[in-house]
Design a protein around this motif. Structure first.
Motif, short mmCIF file in Angstrom:
data_model
loop_
_atom_site.label_atom_id
_atom_site.label_comp_id
_atom_site.label_asym_id
_atom_site.label_seq_id
_atom_site.Cartn_x
_atom_site.Cartn_y
_atom_site.Cartn_z
N ARG B 753 0.82 -1.21 0.00
CA ARG B 753 0.00 0.00 0.00
C ARG B 753 0.86 1.27 0.00
NH1 ARG B 753 -5.06 1.52 1.95
NH2 ARG B 753 -5.56 -0.51 2.79
N GLU B 754 1.92 1.21 0.83
CA GLU B 754 2.82 2.35 0.91
C GLU B 754 3.48 2.62 -0.43
OE1 GLU B 754 4.63 1.34 4.82
OE2 GLU B 754 6.18 2.53 3.84
N LEU B 757 1.11 4.23 -2.70
CA LEU B 757 0.94 5.64 -2.39
C LEU B 757 2.09 6.46 -2.97
CD1 LEU B 757 -0.13 8.05 -0.59
CD2 LEU B 757 1.74 7.38 0.89
N VAL B 844 -0.49 0.63 -9.15
CA VAL B 844 -0.78 1.69 -8.19
C VAL B 844 -2.20 1.57 -7.66
CG1 VAL B 844 -0.85 4.16 -7.86
CG2 VAL B 844 0.83 3.16 -9.41
N LEU B 845 -3.12 1.40 -8.58
CA LEU B 845 -4.53 1.34 -8.18
C LEU B 845 -4.77 0.16 -7.24
CD1 LEU B 845 -7.29 2.51 -8.50
CD2 LEU B 845 -7.62 1.05 -10.50
N ILE B 848 -3.38 0.65 -3.72
CA ILE B 848 -4.10 1.54 -2.83
C ILE B 848 -5.40 0.89 -2.37
CG2 ILE B 848 -5.20 3.81 -2.67
CD1 ILE B 848 -3.13 4.68 -4.77
#
Lengths: 255, 851
Positions: B753-754, B757, B844-845, B848
């Motif tokens: 997740r990081e 981001l 990326v999507l 997140i």
């Protein structure tokens, strides 16, 4: 209805006949069916709709996080559709800011470092006056050296907002920014977002399913089944709720 | 529960593959060592069985001096030709043939260099006709004094053909003698050699003179039984007839004995390999411990949920241990298979190197199977116990909480680390100071092990300041800074990953410190003490050291500008019944003038024919003083009594016992091994060297070098040893690299997740990779730093302990240490490649939205 809502010469973000299809054959799901929309500069727009309406998908496509199946998306003068990873990275770095439901702060960095992270990644110096304004607005001056784990949820989300604002992006996309907050902390964050639009001319596009949150926006766009079905200017919580109810009914009848 | 465990195991297979790989590599080392030594052992068995297959009963004189495999070659005493006739008289003997068979027949190839065998002996024999085993491939048997037959592989190596003149050096003549090659022999089964042994066949009188040093003697007698007489019965009859001075054995016995002595060496070799395997497995243990810890941490919610729905703590432990057993089992099977492959490959390479040793089939000894499964399972389960225990302590409430358990304080682990390090230090001190009561090696090894584990436990504490200091180098860039912060994020994880690398680097550094110090001390001693400008010596390529023609010594003495010439001989002798290294200096004056010996009693400048000199240490331990009489049995000849006429101070360069020059003819190698030439003051080395070189034209095994080159050549064997140890320890380092990859890969997974981001707010792919790389480099350089520090400490301790053994200078290999740190940086970069690519490819999507 492929409505062209809110025609404006100075659109910050624009979707033109955007289709998004997942899977193929039997398993095919059409998330967006030819959506065209413009989001004007200096306005706070909310995208609403029941779950599965495609509102998050629309935002992801607008922000360049997801690719579109057909149609084009533009941020300012940049056409997002067709950009490679490097181009998308540059776009996100220079023109787009994000606020997430889960805050998404780096636990290793202090609040201040988190806020300045997009600028340092881009190798830019913050404009000291603007930085000061942002810090003042979010009211975090005495919390700047704390790490995320030492901040409350509302404070963390305000740090995330400051992070999005500090690089003055063309547009900020907020994905359910109050979803993880209690109503008081949520209201604070929303007020603060509205302020940044009214006083500093920031453009914000927010996805939400909460009518109260949507009421903070200047305009609400409603999605159902992948299409824009309605819109409200200067909404209130009540008008939003009414529109939502109307949207739900035909869908149920249709089923 | 069992089902749930298997499911979770399958779900995490990628994570477990890397830690499993560490066990696979360690187990591979273990089983490879067993397979290699087993295969070689059985190959030697069959070589000897073949070599002695023509013999029913073998008669040899009892060796005068017993020599074991570590001390050198056993040389048989010659037996008189008359014994052959006595054997022939024994009823039941069909035939008895006198055999000459001794090491030291060295053929000079077309290129003017001596053909070396790299291990197997180079036998000089008498031609006793063809047999089932031995057949002439070309030409005929040797008939005249200057005719020889050699075996096919030797002919190939020397590039010589029938009819050509061939130069040969022999046991008693290190001066080239020319023979005509009249035949080339091969062996049954179309083999060119038996086990890579080179053989030269002379006529019997020539073989006796050149290989045994006297006429009418043989090395052994081959006896064939008449029909209906068993080998054992014949052996007993012959033994009864000849009496106790002879060793009478059946051919099978001889083969078994010869093979057994070689296998003794092999089992020693096996132990060394297993030692390196132990190091690799120790490193693997760290890796598994780390992987299971991370997995347990990542599964906190899942395990808490299990607790919440009623699983007991014991069931949780069971499930983690079950996972470990499954991983250990699979890894053991793979490691065993890989080990069989590696063992077979090494055996094949060894066979090639040893001049075509025909390998017996590759076998898998029970020890390999038991060792593989035992080690693989035990290591994995032991390493998983701690994480399993931790998993069982996860409270059910953790299922409802979002945040993982907070960082536990490091106090406990630090106290434990200090304690364990302390125990290690005490054990090391006891072992190195010689107070371990006979268990010196075990105590030292235990000390090293405790020291490693102790330091590993202390590492989390050390990691904070060191990692932030190291990371400061990269902090100029944003990815660098993020990478640094990430590496300091979980001190335990960073510490264990770095500690795994520490073990390998520490051992390499320690060994380098010790060997460099030994080399430096020896060189310094030789530089200070040896007062000879020129040295004659050669590189040893087999069991026998190179030798040269002793007449060179006299001729060199006659050269203008030469002041003193000394030839050095040596032999393993029985001195007052005890195996002792004895030496002869062709000119005893050299003791003082070239080697700087100092007399402590008597006269050391001359040695009468019945006198001997001893070093002060030897004299003290044997209770000798000037005037003592000592009985010396050399390899050849009768035992003789010598009177101690002088004692010199012991140093690294003095021999325990020095005999008069006349004794050298009874040495196993009656030729000088080294020559030292001292020049008159004012004489230029470059004037004399070419003339000595010319004298050595017929002694191609040696060359003349100036003193510095000689010292370099002598200490170069240590370099070879160092390289070998480094190669073997490289495996431990490879496993540590796997550990770094594993830790990073798991971290990337944890921080999906990081990473999403960071990418969302504009971090480029290359910057993402840079961030992961910095984390890896910081961890690996930290591990290398620890390793260099610990290794230097260990090495210095050993050097200090060996002060009395002549390692007087502590030499720290700064260049090497720098190299290790540089290497660690590269290791970090390499280890980061896969995790970095993975991190850069993160959607990326998806990241997140990832929950």
């Amino acid at each position: 209805m492929t409505a062209t809502v809110g025609q404006h010469a100075q659109a910050a973000a624009r979707a033109n006949d955007v289709w998004k299809v997942y899977g193929s054959g039997e398993a095919q799901v059409i998330a967006l069916r030819g959506v065209s929309a413009e989001f004007e500069r200096g306005r706070f727009t909310a995208i609403m709709g029941p779950s599965g309406s495609g509102k998050s998908t629309l935002m992801h496509c607008l922000a360049g996080l997801d690719s579109v199946t057909r149609g084009t998306v533009a941020i300012g003068e940049t056409t997002v559709t067709g950009l490679g990873d490097a181009g998308l990275t540059k776009l996100r770095r220079d023109k787009v800011g994000f606020i997430f439901q889960q805050f998404n702060l780096l636990p290793t960095l202090t609040a201040k470092e988190n806020i300045l992270l997009p600028l340092s990644i881009a190798g830019r110096k913050p404009d000291p006056a603007w930085y000061d304004t942002v810090i003042e607005t979010v009211g975090l001056r005495d919390r700047l050296d704390h790490r995320p784990s030492q901040l409350s949820g509302g404070q963390q989300q305000r740090v995330a907002c400051a992070r999005a604002l500090v690089s003055r992006p063309e547009v900020i996309f907020a994905d359910e920014p109050t979803g993880n907050l209690d109503s008081r902390a949520g209201a604070e964050v929303l007020k603060f977002l509205r302020e940044s639009v009214r006083e500093h001319g920031q453009t914000i596009v927010m996805v939400t399913h909460d009518p109260t949150a949507a009421a903070y926006a200047d305009r609400v766009v409603f999605l159902a089944d992948g299409e824009i079905v309605s819109e409200l200017i200067e909404p209130t919580a009540d008008t939003v709720l009414d529109t939502m109810k109307k949207l739900d009914t035909p869908a149920e009848v249709g089923n | 529960m069992f089902r749930a465990t298997l499911k979770s195991l399958l779900a995490r297979k990628v994570r477990l593959i890397l830690s499993g790989l560490a066990v696979v590599l360690g187990v591979m080392f273990v089983s490879g060592a067993f397979v290699l030594t087993d295969t070689l052992g059985r190959s030697f068995d069959s070589v000897f069985a073949d070599g002695f297959s023509e013999i029913d009963v073998n008669v040899a004189a009892k060796p005068k001096v017993q020599v074991n495999e570590m001390e050198g070659e056993q040389t048989a005493s010659p037996l008189p030709a008359a014994v052959v006739d006595r054997v022939k008289q024994v009823p039941g003997v069909a035939s008895a043939t006198g055999i000459v068979n001794a090491d030291g027949a060295r053929v000079i190839g077309r290129n003017g260099k001596v053909v070396t065998s790299f291990g197997p002996p180079q036998l000089g024999e008498n031609w006793t006709g063809e047999s089932e085993l031995l057949k002439l491939r070309e030409g005929r048997a040797p008939q005249a004094e200057d005719e020889i037959v050699i075996n096919k592989s030797l002919a190939t190596a020397a590039k010589v053909q029938v009819g050509q003149k061939v130069g040969v050096l022999t046991a008693f003549e290190s001066k080239k003698r020319e023979f005509t090659l009249v035949g080339i022999a091969g062996y049954s089964g179309d083999r060119d050699s038996i086990g890579g042994v080179n053989e030269v066949f002379f006529t019997t009188p020539v073989a006796q003179r050149l290989m045994l040093g006297e006429p009418d003697v043989f090395s052994s007698i081959t006896v064939n039984a008449a029909g209906g007489v068993s080998d054992e019965a014949l052996r007993d009859d012959v033994a009864r007839t000849l009496g106790a001075d002879f060793e009478v054995k059946t051919g099978e016995q001889v083969a078994a004995d010869a093979s057994a002595s070689l296998k003794e060496g092999l089992s020693f070799f096996n132990k060394i390999l297993l030692g390196f395997a132990a190091v690799a497995l120790l490193v693997g243990t760290f890796l598994i411990l780390n992987t299971f810890s991370i997995i347990v941490a990542q599964r906190t919610r899942e395990l808490a949920l299990m607790r919440a729905i009623g699983a007991s703590g014991r069931q949780i432990i069971g499930s983690v241990v079950l996972e470990a057993i499954a991983v250990g089992l699979i890894a053991s099977v793979l490691g065993l298979a890989a080990g069989i492959g590696v063992g077979a490959l090494l055996a094949f390479l060894f066979g090639k190197l040893a001049g075509g040793l025909t390998l017996a089939g590759i076998g898998v000894p029970a020890a390999a199977v038991i060792g593989s499964f035992g080690v693989g399972l035990v290591i994995t389960v032991v390493a998983a116990l701690l994480p399993a225990l931790r998993a069982s302590r996860i409270p059910p409430i953790a299922a409802m909480q979002d945040v993982a358990t907070p960082d536990r304080p490091l106090t406990k682990v630090t106290v434990a680390g200090s304690l364990v390090t302390g125990i290690g230090a005490v054990l090391l001190f006891l072992g190195l100071s010689g107070n371990a009561g006979g268990q010196t090696l075990a105590t030292i090894l235990g000390g090293v092990l405790f020291a490693f584990i102790g330091v590993a436990l202390l590492t989390p504490l050390i990691s904070r300041p060191v990692v932030s200091l190291l990371g400061a180098i990269f902090s100029w860039s944003v990815p660098g800074k993020l990478g640094r912060l990430n590496s300091g994020r979980n001190p335990r994880r960073t510490a264990i990953t770095a500690a795994a690398l520490m073990v390998g680097i520490a051992l390499v550094t320690g060994v380098t410190v010790i060997l460099d110090s030994a080399k430096g001390s020896l060189s310094a001693l030789a530089q200070d003490t040896i007062k000879a400008e020129l040295v004659i010596a050669g590189q040893q390529g087999g069991p026998r050291p190179p030798t040269f023609d002793p007449s060179v010594l006299d001729k060199a003495k006659a050269l203008p500008g030469v002041q003193l010439v000394d030839g050095e001989y040596g032999d393993m002798a029985r001195v007052d019944g005890e195996g002792t290294w004895v030496a002869v200096s062709s000119d005893p004056a050299s003791l003082r003038q070239i080697f700087g010996a100092k007399p402590t009693a008597g006269d050391i400048d001359r040695i009468g024919p019945t006198q001997m000199l001893a070093s002060s240490d030897t004299a003290t331990s044997r209770g000798w003083s000037v005037g003592s009489t000592v009985k010396v049995q050399l390899t050849r000849g009768e035992a003789r009594t010598y009177t101690v006429s002088g004692i010199y101070e012991s140093s690294q360069l003095t021999n325990p016992v020095t005999l008069p020059p006349s004794a050298a003819k009874d040495f196993a190698i009656p030729q000088p091994i080294q020559g030292f030439i001292q020049l008159a003051p004012g004489t230029r080395v470059s004037d004399v060297q070419p003339q000595v070189e010319a004298l050595l034209a017929d002694s191609p095994e040696v060359s003349v070098a100036d003193r510095d080159a000689f010292i370099k050549q002598q200490t170069s064997s240590l370099d070879g040893l160092l390289t070998m140890i480094q190669i073997l320890l490289a495996l431990a380092i490879v496993i540590a690299v796997l550990g770094i990859i594993n830790t990073l890969a798991l971290s990337v997974l944890e921080r999906t997740r990081e990473l999403g981001l960071l990418r969302a707010i504009g971090l480029r792919r290359s910057q993402t990779m840079g961030m992961i790389t910095v984390e890896a480099v910081v961890i690996s350089v930290f591990g290398a730093l620890l390793g260099v520090a610990v290794g230097t400490g260990l090495g210095a301790a050993v050097v200090e302990a060996l002060k009395d053994e002549g390692i007087t200078d502590l030499i720290l290999p700064w260049g090497q240490m720098g190299l290790f740190l540089g290497l660690a940086a590269i290791i970090g970069v390499v280890a980061a490649v896969l995790p970095a690519i993975r991190a850069a490819r993160i959607n990326v999507l998806g990241a997140i939205a990832h929950d």
